[in-house]
Motif scaffolding. Structure first.
Motif, mmCIF file in Angstrom:
data_model
loop_
_atom_site.group_PDB
_atom_site.id
_atom_site.type_symbol
_atom_site.label_atom_id
_atom_site.label_comp_id
_atom_site.label_asym_id
_atom_site.label_seq_id
_atom_site.Cartn_x
_atom_site.Cartn_y
_atom_site.Cartn_z
ATOM 1 N N GLY A 18 3.153 39.368 4.464
ATOM 2 C CA GLY A 18 4.045 39.494 5.619
ATOM 3 C C GLY A 18 3.461 38.762 6.807
ATOM 4 O O GLY A 18 2.273 38.478 6.855
ATOM 5 N N GLN A 19 4.319 38.441 7.790
ATOM 6 C CA GLN A 19 3.848 37.631 8.906
ATOM 7 C C GLN A 19 4.206 38.225 10.257
ATOM 8 O O GLN A 19 4.225 37.529 11.242
ATOM 9 C CB GLN A 19 4.418 36.212 8.776
ATOM 10 N N LYS A 20 4.533 39.509 10.298
ATOM 11 C CA LYS A 20 4.842 40.143 11.566
ATOM 12 C C LYS A 20 3.663 41.016 11.975
ATOM 13 O O LYS A 20 3.540 42.163 11.570
ATOM 14 C CB LYS A 20 6.127 40.982 11.460
ATOM 15 N N THR A 21 2.810 40.446 12.776
ATOM 16 C CA THR A 21 1.580 41.122 13.161
ATOM 17 C C THR A 21 1.786 41.946 14.426
ATOM 18 O O THR A 21 2.422 41.493 15.381
ATOM 19 C CB THR A 21 0.465 40.090 13.401
ATOM 20 N N THR A 22 1.251 43.148 14.433
ATOM 21 C CA THR A 22 1.328 44.014 15.607
ATOM 22 C C THR A 22 0.189 43.689 16.561
ATOM 23 O O THR A 22 -0.976 43.651 16.165
ATOM 24 C CB THR A 22 1.235 45.488 15.195
ATOM 25 N N PHE A 23 0.533 43.435 17.826
ATOM 26 C CA PHE A 23 -0.460 43.204 18.864
ATOM 27 C C PHE A 23 -0.560 44.459 19.729
ATOM 28 O O PHE A 23 0.440 44.939 20.247
ATOM 29 C CB PHE A 23 -0.054 42.011 19.740
ATOM 30 N N THR A 24 -1.773 44.977 19.877
ATOM 31 C CA THR A 24 -1.999 46.171 20.685
ATOM 32 C C THR A 24 -2.982 45.859 21.805
ATOM 33 O O THR A 24 -4.007 45.209 21.564
ATOM 34 C CB THR A 24 -2.566 47.321 19.827
ATOM 35 N N ASN A 178 -2.323 27.050 8.082
ATOM 36 C CA ASN A 178 -2.125 27.345 6.665
ATOM 37 C C ASN A 178 -2.949 28.573 6.286
ATOM 38 O O ASN A 178 -3.635 28.616 5.263
ATOM 39 C CB ASN A 178 -2.525 26.150 5.790
ATOM 40 N N SER A 179 -2.872 29.600 7.152
ATOM 41 C CA SER A 179 -3.661 30.809 6.991
ATOM 42 C C SER A 179 -2.723 31.976 6.720
ATOM 43 O O SER A 179 -1.504 31.815 6.621
ATOM 44 C CB SER A 179 -4.494 31.050 8.256
ATOM 45 N N SER A 180 -3.272 33.167 6.589
ATOM 46 C CA SER A 180 -2.453 34.341 6.310
ATOM 47 C C SER A 180 -3.070 35.581 6.943
ATOM 48 O O SER A 180 -4.253 35.590 7.298
ATOM 49 C CB SER A 180 -2.304 34.547 4.796
ATOM 50 N N TRP A 181 -2.270 36.603 7.069
ATOM 51 C CA TRP A 181 -2.724 37.850 7.694
ATOM 52 C C TRP A 181 -1.938 39.012 7.109
ATOM 53 O O TRP A 181 -0.714 38.929 6.955
ATOM 54 C CB TRP A 181 -2.509 37.784 9.204
ATOM 55 N N ASP A 182 -2.598 40.082 6.776
ATOM 56 C CA ASP A 182 -1.945 41.281 6.267
ATOM 57 C C ASP A 182 -1.364 42.046 7.456
ATOM 58 O O ASP A 182 -2.104 42.476 8.340
ATOM 59 C CB ASP A 182 -2.979 42.138 5.523
ATOM 60 N N ASN A 183 -0.047 42.222 7.481
ATOM 61 C CA ASN A 183 0.556 42.860 8.658
ATOM 62 C C ASN A 183 0.235 44.347 8.765
ATOM 63 O O ASN A 183 0.624 44.998 9.736
ATOM 64 C CB ASN A 183 2.073 42.619 8.700
ATOM 65 N N ALA A 184 -0.482 44.896 7.773
ATOM 66 C CA ALA A 184 -0.957 46.279 7.896
ATOM 67 C C ALA A 184 -2.156 46.358 8.834
ATOM 68 O O ALA A 184 -2.549 47.451 9.262
ATOM 69 C CB ALA A 184 -1.342 46.824 6.522
ATOM 70 N N ILE A 185 -2.727 45.204 9.158
ATOM 71 C CA ILE A 185 -3.893 45.153 10.058
ATOM 72 C C ILE A 185 -3.423 44.708 11.430
ATOM 73 O O ILE A 185 -3.064 43.541 11.618
ATOM 74 C CB ILE A 185 -4.963 44.177 9.523
ATOM 75 N N GLU A 238 -9.824 32.812 8.658
ATOM 76 C CA GLU A 238 -9.143 33.544 7.590
ATOM 77 C C GLU A 238 -8.350 32.644 6.647
ATOM 78 O O GLU A 238 -7.588 33.142 5.815
ATOM 79 C CB GLU A 238 -8.238 34.613 8.189
ATOM 80 N N GLN A 239 -8.496 31.330 6.779
ATOM 81 C CA GLN A 239 -7.902 30.461 5.766
ATOM 82 C C GLN A 239 -8.462 30.837 4.393
ATOM 83 O O GLN A 239 -9.616 31.235 4.266
ATOM 84 C CB GLN A 239 -8.235 28.990 6.051
ATOM 85 N N SER A 240 -7.639 30.685 3.359
ATOM 86 C CA SER A 240 -8.077 31.032 2.014
ATOM 87 C C SER A 240 -9.200 30.109 1.553
ATOM 88 O O SER A 240 -9.415 29.016 2.101
ATOM 89 C CB SER A 240 -6.903 30.921 1.037
ATOM 90 N N PHE A 241 -9.898 30.551 0.529
ATOM 91 C CA PHE A 241 -10.958 29.738 -0.068
ATOM 92 C C PHE A 241 -10.407 28.387 -0.522
ATOM 93 O O PHE A 241 -11.029 27.339 -0.304
ATOM 94 C CB PHE A 241 -11.580 30.491 -1.248
ATOM 95 N N GLU A 242 -9.205 28.400 -1.130
ATOM 96 C CA GLU A 242 -8.599 27.164 -1.626
ATOM 97 C C GLU A 242 -8.317 26.186 -0.486
ATOM 98 O O GLU A 242 -8.551 24.978 -0.614
ATOM 99 C CB GLU A 242 -7.314 27.467 -2.390
ATOM 100 N N VAL A 243 -7.812 26.689 0.628
ATOM 101 C CA VAL A 243 -7.522 25.839 1.778
ATOM 102 C C VAL A 243 -8.818 25.294 2.378
ATOM 103 O O VAL A 243 -8.907 24.104 2.723
ATOM 104 C CB VAL A 243 -6.710 26.614 2.839
ATOM 105 N N LYS A 244 -9.824 26.150 2.493
ATOM 106 C CA LYS A 244 -11.120 25.697 3.031
ATOM 107 C C LYS A 244 -11.706 24.565 2.192
ATOM 108 O O LYS A 244 -12.210 23.563 2.723
ATOM 109 C CB LYS A 244 -12.111 26.865 3.061
ATOM 110 N N VAL A 245 -11.658 24.719 0.871
ATOM 111 C CA VAL A 245 -12.218 23.699 -0.015
ATOM 112 C C VAL A 245 -11.434 22.396 0.105
ATOM 113 O O VAL A 245 -12.014 21.303 0.149
ATOM 114 C CB VAL A 245 -12.227 24.200 -1.476
ATOM 115 N N ALA A 246 -10.102 22.501 0.188
ATOM 116 C CA ALA A 246 -9.275 21.300 0.314
ATOM 117 C C ALA A 246 -9.592 20.549 1.601
ATOM 118 O O ALA A 246 -9.764 19.318 1.592
ATOM 119 C CB ALA A 246 -7.798 21.673 0.262
#
Length: 456
Positions: A18-24, A178-185, A238-246
């Motif tokens: 998901g891509q809706k991150t809560t800002f507090t 090209n990164s990702s974030w868990d919207n539970a965090i 927080e880019q994935s390992f695959e993105v970092k290597v690329a």
């Protein structure tokens, strides 16, 4: 094909997390007290917290002993993510986790429970006791005298964050990097008052941003552009390992002699282009006409790449091989001499010196550093470790020069034709096949400062 796979991976992780991150936005008393004690340390320079404490009734033997004991606590351990390309992912720092736990818990009992096992239990107990002892001191000297103005400031920050959709800029960064974030965090920004000051501090780690703000802050756009600058470091991390290597491969495959040092600079450049460039322009309605960063290499390169960054954002594109190649080309066309400038290349350094005082002196000579490593022995193992990094390599010889020169010539093919006079001092620089600089210094009587001057 490689870019297609990376984009497919990005969209897959987007669906999963998901891509809706809560800002507090909040105030954390526990964090504020912890940082207050840090600022009272004798190792810290003069600051407003130390000034207020020293002139107060709490400047007693009892509290000064607590400060001294606090200084002796070892709370900062680190470890690397060794599978990632060197320098592409930040080391994990226990001190960051402790600050994160102070923000996210409501009392010291919960803080100790959450932090148990992170540092030795006795250290954790002593740290918590010190925070407890200083809580009333902090409130009486700092928080309560500034409470009314600070709490109004905090309300204004919360309102500004909501009205300007600051969370949206986080999403922009996720797509661009090209990164990702868990919207539970949730992403939590913790502020605390900084009295008698005209500036603010900024630091980001894990899922947190912390800032001491002046109580008469009058420019939220400045604060939030800096906040997003720091936050984009986390998004990059927080880019994935695959993105970092690329990305690492894109830089290594590029033929430009500038590609390595362009890579070393990129993290800070992109955070500046996005935070101090893009976010500031969106919040203010026009670009910031001043310097975006107080280091010329970062400031100038951020402004150079900004139109390309903006184009990618407008087209909702993630950074790819074409972006990296364009970035390197702009670096080489506009700033080809940077790979020879000591103030630039010494920002990323691996020092081997048999004289350990040189470490402190080099830190004084080149205060700004992004990555720095040090070893006090010139051995097969230390040279191999140094060669495995893309950092500027500095070898300072203090004894057995003839033997050490022969050894170095065997380790670095680029030194094949090098014929120094071992009886005299010298400071030589060589461009290596990994596109880093190798500096070899023979130190006899001169200071390290004088020997570095020989290369300017």
């Amino acid at each position: 094909m490689k870019n297609t796979l990376l984009l497919a991976f990005f969209f897959l992780t987007s669906l999963i997390f998901g891509q809706k991150t809560t800002f507090t936005v909040k105030y954390s008393e526990q964090l504020a007290v912890y940082l207050f004690i840090e600022n009272l340390s004798e190792h810290y320079p003069e600051n407003v917290f130390k000034t207020e404490f020293q002139k107060s009734k709490y400047n007693t033997e009892h509290y000064n002993k607590l400060i001294s004991n606090f200084d002796k606590l070892i709370v900062d351990y680190s470890f690397r993510f060794d599978e990632y390309p060197y320098g592409s992912k930040r080391n994990m720092q226990t001190n960051d986790i402790l600050k994160k736990n102070l923000i996210e818990t409501n009392n010291l009992t919960d803080f100790k429970l959450r932090s148990s096992g992170l540092i030795p239990n006795q250290t954790l107990t002593d740290l918590s006791s010190c925070i407890e002892e200083f809580t009333n001191v902090y409130n009486e000297l700092i928080y309560n005298p500034n409470k009314e103005k600070f709490e109004k400031q905090l309300d204004d920050i919360k309102k500004y964050s909501s009205e300007n959709n600051i969370a949206g800029y986080f999403e922009t960064g996720l797509l661009f990097y090209n990164s990702s974030w868990d919207n539970a965090i949730p992403f939590v920004a913790a502020f605390y008052p900084l009295p008698n000051s005209k500036g603010f501090t900024a630091q980001a780690f894990c899922n947190n941003f912390i800032s001491a703000i002046q109580i008469d802050l009058n420019s939220n756009k400045d604060l939030f552009s800096v906040m997003m600058h720091e936050t984009y470091h986390i998004v990059y991390d927080e880019q994935s390992f695959e993105v970092k290597v690329a990305i690492d491969n894109y830089f290594k495959e590029n033929k430009s002699k500038c590609s390595n040092y362009a890579y070393q600079l990129m993290n800070e450049v992109l955070a500046t282009a996005l935070g101090n460039g893009f976010v500031y322009e969106k919040l203010d309605g026009k670009p910031d006409p001043g310097e975006w960063y107080n280091k010329k290499y970062i400031n100038l390169m951020a402004k150079q790449i900004y139109p390309v960054v903006k184009e990618y954002i407008d087209q909702k594109k993630a950074m790819d091989k074409n972006f990296i190649d364009t970035y390197i080309r702009l670096y080489e066309e506009n700033f080809p001499n940077w790979i020879d400038e000591l103030d630039n290349i010494m920002t990323y350094r691996y020092i081997l010196s048999e004289n350990e005082t040189n470490r402190r002196k080099i830190n004084q000579l080149f205060r700004y550093r992004s990555r720095a490593e040090f070893d006090s022995e010139i051995t097969e193992n230390s040279i191999n470790k140094m060669k495995d990094t893309p950092l500027t390599k500095v070898v300072i010889i203090s004894k057995n020069t003839t033997e050490k020169v022969k050894f170095l010539k065997n380790k670095f093919p680029e030194l094949k034709e090098w014929k120094p006079n071992a009886s005299k001092e010298f400071a030589n620089k060589f461009f290596l096949s990994d596109k880093s600089q190798l500096i070899i210094i023979n130190q006899k009587e001169s200071t390290i400062e004088a020997l570095f001057e020989l290369m300017k």
